[in-house]
Design a protein around this motif. Structure first.
Motif, PDB file in Angstrom:
ATOM      1  N   THR A 160      74.196   1.127  -4.900  1.00 30.67           N
ATOM      2  CA  THR A 160      73.994   0.192  -6.011  1.00 30.67           C
ATOM      3  C   THR A 160      72.917   0.700  -6.972  1.00 30.67           C
ATOM      4  OG1 THR A 160      72.400  -1.102  -4.716  1.00 30.67           O
ATOM      5  CG2 THR A 160      74.699  -1.780  -4.607  1.00 30.67           C
ATOM      6  N   PRO A 161      73.152   1.822  -7.658  1.00 35.94           N
ATOM      7  CA  PRO A 161      72.109   2.391  -8.517  1.00 35.94           C
ATOM      8  C   PRO A 161      71.969   1.699  -9.868  1.00 35.94           C
ATOM      9  CG  PRO A 161      74.095   3.721  -8.633  1.00 35.94           C
ATOM     10  CD  PRO A 161      74.350   2.676  -7.582  1.00 35.94           C
ATOM     11  N   ASN A 162      70.711   1.638 -10.352  1.00 34.82           N
ATOM     12  CA  ASN A 162      70.480   1.273 -11.741  1.00 34.82           C
ATOM     13  C   ASN A 162      70.659   2.519 -12.608  1.00 34.82           C
ATOM     14  OD1 ASN A 162      68.096   2.802 -11.531  1.00 34.82           O
ATOM     15  ND2 ASN A 162      66.833   0.992 -11.123  1.00 34.82           N
ATOM     16  N   VAL A 163      70.299   2.434 -13.870  1.00 31.72           N
ATOM     17  CA  VAL A 163      70.571   3.532 -14.800  1.00 31.72           C
ATOM     18  C   VAL A 163      69.931   4.840 -14.339  1.00 31.72           C
ATOM     19  CG1 VAL A 163      70.221   4.374 -17.144  1.00 31.72           C
ATOM     20  CG2 VAL A 163      70.915   2.001 -16.772  1.00 31.72           C
ATOM     21  N   MET A 164      68.632   4.797 -14.024  1.00 29.68           N
ATOM     22  CA  MET A 164      67.940   6.024 -13.635  1.00 29.68           C
ATOM     23  C   MET A 164      68.404   6.514 -12.263  1.00 29.68           C
ATOM     24  SD  MET A 164      66.312   7.010 -16.155  1.00 29.68           S
ATOM     25  CE  MET A 164      65.613   8.424 -15.286  1.00 29.68           C
ATOM     26  N   GLU A 165      68.632   5.597 -11.341  1.00 32.11           N
ATOM     27  CA  GLU A 165      69.108   6.001 -10.010  1.00 32.11           C
ATOM     28  C   GLU A 165      70.493   6.628 -10.090  1.00 32.11           C
ATOM     29  OE1 GLU A 165      66.693   2.508  -7.541  1.00 32.11           O
ATOM     30  OE2 GLU A 165      68.702   2.151  -8.356  1.00 32.11           O
ATOM     31  N   PHE A 166      71.333   6.098 -10.958  1.00 33.16           N
ATOM     32  CA  PHE A 166      72.665   6.671 -11.149  1.00 33.16           C
ATOM     33  C   PHE A 166      72.557   8.097 -11.675  1.00 33.16           C
ATOM     34  CE2 PHE A 166      76.565   7.397 -13.610  1.00 33.16           C
ATOM     35  CZ  PHE A 166      77.533   7.028 -12.689  1.00 33.16           C
ATOM     36  N   LYS A 167      71.677   8.300 -12.637  1.00 35.98           N
ATOM     37  CA  LYS A 167      71.478   9.629 -13.209  1.00 35.98           C
ATOM     38  C   LYS A 167      71.025  10.617 -12.133  1.00 35.98           C
ATOM     39  CE  LYS A 167      68.846  11.958 -16.905  1.00 35.98           C
ATOM     40  NZ  LYS A 167      68.035  12.856 -16.073  1.00 35.98           N
ATOM     41  N   ARG A 168      70.094  10.183 -11.282  1.00 33.36           N
ATOM     42  CA  ARG A 168      69.580  11.082 -10.241  1.00 33.36           C
ATOM     43  C   ARG A 168      70.647  11.380  -9.186  1.00 33.36           C
ATOM     44  NH1 ARG A 168      64.972   7.215 -10.188  1.00 33.36           N
ATOM     45  NH2 ARG A 168      63.499   7.926 -11.785  1.00 33.36           N
ATOM     46  N   VAL A 199      82.864   6.712  -1.268  1.00 36.88           N
ATOM     47  CA  VAL A 199      82.009   5.530  -1.166  1.00 36.88           C
ATOM     48  C   VAL A 199      82.186   4.682  -2.430  1.00 36.88           C
ATOM     49  CG1 VAL A 199      80.317   6.833   0.181  1.00 36.88           C
ATOM     50  CG2 VAL A 199      79.954   6.530  -2.265  1.00 36.88           C
ATOM     51  N   THR A 200      81.859   3.409  -2.342  1.00 38.17           N
ATOM     52  CA  THR A 200      81.941   2.531  -3.503  1.00 38.17           C
ATOM     53  C   THR A 200      80.629   2.585  -4.278  1.00 38.17           C
ATOM     54  OG1 THR A 200      83.557   1.065  -2.471  1.00 38.17           O
ATOM     55  CG2 THR A 200      82.247   0.149  -4.283  1.00 38.17           C
ATOM     56  N   ILE A 201      80.734   2.798  -5.575  1.00 38.53           N
ATOM     57  CA  ILE A 201      79.578   2.862  -6.461  1.00 38.53           C
ATOM     58  C   ILE A 201      79.508   1.572  -7.280  1.00 38.53           C
ATOM     59  CG2 ILE A 201      78.466   4.096  -8.359  1.00 38.53           C
ATOM     60  CD1 ILE A 201      78.646   5.801  -5.852  1.00 38.53           C
ATOM     61  N   VAL A 202      78.359   0.937  -7.302  1.00 39.24           N
ATOM     62  CA  VAL A 202      78.103  -0.181  -8.205  1.00 39.24           C
ATOM     63  C   VAL A 202      77.109   0.321  -9.242  1.00 39.24           C
ATOM     64  CG1 VAL A 202      77.179  -2.510  -8.461  1.00 39.24           C
ATOM     65  CG2 VAL A 202      78.531  -1.928  -6.443  1.00 39.24           C
ATOM     66  N   LYS A 204      75.016  -0.387 -12.048  1.00 35.22           N
ATOM     67  CA  LYS A 204      74.455  -1.578 -12.680  1.00 35.22           C
ATOM     68  C   LYS A 204      74.077  -1.292 -14.130  1.00 35.22           C
ATOM     69  CE  LYS A 204      71.352  -1.932  -9.385  1.00 35.22           C
ATOM     70  NZ  LYS A 204      70.322  -2.379  -8.413  1.00 35.22           N
ATOM     71  N   GLY A 205      74.331  -2.279 -15.005  1.00 34.47           N
ATOM     72  CA  GLY A 205      74.018  -2.100 -16.413  1.00 34.47           C
ATOM     73  C   GLY A 205      74.400  -3.338 -17.198  1.00 34.47           C
ATOM     74  N   PRO A 206      74.549  -3.219 -18.528  1.00 33.61           N
ATOM     75  CA  PRO A 206      74.972  -4.368 -19.341  1.00 33.61           C
ATOM     76  C   PRO A 206      76.258  -4.996 -18.804  1.00 33.61           C
ATOM     77  CG  PRO A 206      74.259  -2.571 -20.745  1.00 33.61           C
ATOM     78  CD  PRO A 206      74.275  -2.027 -19.356  1.00 33.61           C
ATOM     79  N   SER A 207      77.182  -4.152 -18.347  1.00 38.52           N
ATOM     80  CA  SER A 207      78.298  -4.572 -17.506  1.00 38.52           C
ATOM     81  C   SER A 207      78.169  -3.795 -16.202  1.00 38.52           C
ATOM     82  CB  SER A 207      79.649  -4.243 -18.150  1.00 38.52           C
ATOM     83  OG  SER A 207      79.850  -5.000 -19.315  1.00 38.52           O
ATOM     84  N   ASP A 208      78.447  -4.436 -15.089  1.00 40.43           N
ATOM     85  CA  ASP A 208      78.382  -3.743 -13.804  1.00 40.43           C
ATOM     86  C   ASP A 208      79.743  -3.124 -13.523  1.00 40.43           C
ATOM     87  OD1 ASP A 208      75.734  -4.625 -13.339  1.00 40.43           O
ATOM     88  OD2 ASP A 208      76.490  -6.561 -12.643  1.00 40.43           O
ATOM     89  N   LEU A 209      79.748  -1.813 -13.320  1.00 41.65           N
ATOM     90  CA  LEU A 209      80.991  -1.096 -13.064  1.00 41.65           C
ATOM     91  C   LEU A 209      81.094  -0.791 -11.575  1.00 41.65           C
ATOM     92  CD1 LEU A 209      80.973   1.411 -16.070  1.00 41.65           C
ATOM     93  CD2 LEU A 209      81.961  -0.891 -15.951  1.00 41.65           C
ATOM     94  N   ILE A 210      82.164  -1.263 -10.957  1.00 46.27           N
ATOM     95  CA  ILE A 210      82.402  -1.067  -9.524  1.00 46.27           C
ATOM     96  C   ILE A 210      83.552  -0.088  -9.379  1.00 46.27           C
ATOM     97  CG2 ILE A 210      83.108  -2.196  -7.381  1.00 46.27           C
ATOM     98  CD1 ILE A 210      81.798  -4.507  -9.921  1.00 46.27           C
ATOM     99  N   CYS A 211      83.339   0.963  -8.606  1.00 46.29           N
ATOM    100  CA  CYS A 211      84.349   2.005  -8.581  1.00 46.29           C
ATOM    101  C   CYS A 211      84.351   2.752  -7.258  1.00 46.29           C
ATOM    102  CB  CYS A 211      84.050   2.993  -9.716  1.00 46.29           C
ATOM    103  SG  CYS A 211      85.311   4.250  -9.938  1.00 46.29           S
ATOM    104  N   GLY A 230      63.276  -7.395  -8.876  1.00 45.98           N
ATOM    105  CA  GLY A 230      63.791  -8.115  -7.709  1.00 45.98           C
ATOM    106  C   GLY A 230      65.239  -8.521  -7.804  1.00 45.98           C
ATOM    107  N   GLN A 231      65.833  -8.443  -8.991  1.00 41.92           N
ATOM    108  CA  GLN A 231      67.227  -8.866  -9.121  1.00 41.92           C
ATOM    109  C   GLN A 231      68.164  -7.944  -8.349  1.00 41.92           C
ATOM    110  OE1 GLN A 231      68.435 -10.499 -13.065  1.00 41.92           O
ATOM    111  NE2 GLN A 231      66.378  -9.930 -13.717  1.00 41.92           N
ATOM    112  N   GLY A 232      67.816  -6.661  -8.269  1.00 40.21           N
ATOM    113  CA  GLY A 232      68.621  -5.749  -7.468  1.00 40.21           C
ATOM    114  C   GLY A 232      68.573  -6.092  -5.990  1.00 40.21           C
TER     115      GLY A 232
END
Length: 322
Positions: A160-168, A199-202, A204-211, A230-232
């Motif tokens: 469940t990465p946020n923007v920076m975690e997804f990039k990394r 694996v399933t990727i969530v 997170k962003g303005p829209s949450d993309l599940i894939c 804390g929302q994550g």
């Protein structure tokens, strides 16, 4: 793309006087450290506010008392002893919990302490050996960047990465994070999922993309405008509960009902559908909780305000208004 609401609702256990304690979900959260004690509380309490019967927090022993002090509803287990205890003994204690839980969340408040990360790695491997769904968030994602083999090929793992975690994560797996010509909006997340073996990727962003390899969903209902910390953690706990419902609780409840001469309405989800649909349901609910909390508190909204809206957000989903 959104899944059928009628299918998503098949994840949710019925409220019935015939169910006993634990049948509606038992969630484990591995996290919490001296510096970060609130995150595992939010994760575990969110699972319970959604409707899970029990939530266990496995934490750094030095933080356990603090976490327990937030709520008597949580079962806090001081099984992790970084810098002083034996890895083998700690792992044995954690694995002793596994028969009591249906899903595991790894990462909230874990910190980047090397010894805590080693214990988390063994827990992830243990959950996989038992075919237990696992959610990886926060510092757990840092661990996965370093050791992607821990989840590679695990179809019941959710990142469940946020923007920076997804990039990394993309950088760690050699995935071009800029997207490619002709790809849809899930393109990068789909390639990241494939790099991890499905694996399933969530994202997170303005829209949450599940894939994952076979499903692509977007959760884009209105959320709140306050991005408090804390929302994550709320998402990770809710996702831990919905995965427990879909992979363990509902199949068990359906089987018990059938053996008693009854059939629950609706068609059961296939195991391949459960994980992405649980992620979609969880993202949709968190966005609704955020919207409701923000509408009430505005700029002063905190993540603790979201907890009180989890139950009513689920009711709204059950009434097919999300």
């Amino acid at each position: 793309m959104k899944p059928s609401v009628s299918k998503v609702l098949q994840l949710i256990p019925p409220l019935s006087p015939t169910l006993h304690k634990g049948q509606a979900g038992r969630v484990g959260v591995l996290g919490g450290s001296v510096d970060y004690s609130g995150a595992p509380y939010y994760s575990a309490m969110s699972a319970m506010k959604l409707g899970a019967d029990l939530a266990f927090v496995v934490s750094d022993a030095r933080a356990a008392g603090t976490i327990q002090g937030y709520s008597p509803d949580l079962i806090v287990l001081p099984y992790l002893h970084p810098n002083e205890g034996s890895l083998e003994e700690d792992v044995k204690a954690v694995e002793g919990l596994f028969p009591r839980i249906h899903s595991l969340v790894v990462g909230p408040g874990l910190s980047r302490n090397a010894e805590l990360l080693d214990r988390a790695a063994e827990a992830i491997k243990g959950a996989r050996d038992r075919d237990m769904p696992v959610v990886i968030d926060a510092d757990g994602l840092y661990l996965i960047q370093k050791r992607p083999e821990l989840v590679k090929g695990n179809k019941r793992a959710v990142l469940t990465p946020n923007v920076m975690e997804f990039k990394r994560l993309c950088e760690a797996m050699g995935v071009d994070g800029q997207g490619k010509d002709g790809e849809d909006e899930w393109g990068t997340a789909r390639r990241l999922s494939q790099a991890f073996g499905g694996v399933t990727i969530v994202q997170k962003g303005p829209s949450d993309l599940i894939c994952n390899e076979n499903h692509s969903f977007r959760a884009d209902n209105e959320g709140g405008l306050k991005r408090c910390g804390g929302q994550g953690d709320v998402l990770s706990g809710i996702l831990g509960a919905t995965l427990a419902w879909g992979h363990h609780c509902m199949p068990s409840i359906r089987k018990e009902a059938k053996e008693g001469g009854k059939e629950l309405p609706g068609l059961p989800l296939s195991p391949e559908e459960v994980t992405p649909m649980a992620a979609y349901l969880s993202c949709t609910l968190v966005r609704e909780c955020s919207r409701r909390a923000f509408s009430q508190h505005g700029r002063s909204m905190q993540t603790s305000d979201m907890l009180e809206h989890i139950g009513e957000s689920l009711v709204r989903m059950e009434q097919s208004k999300l």
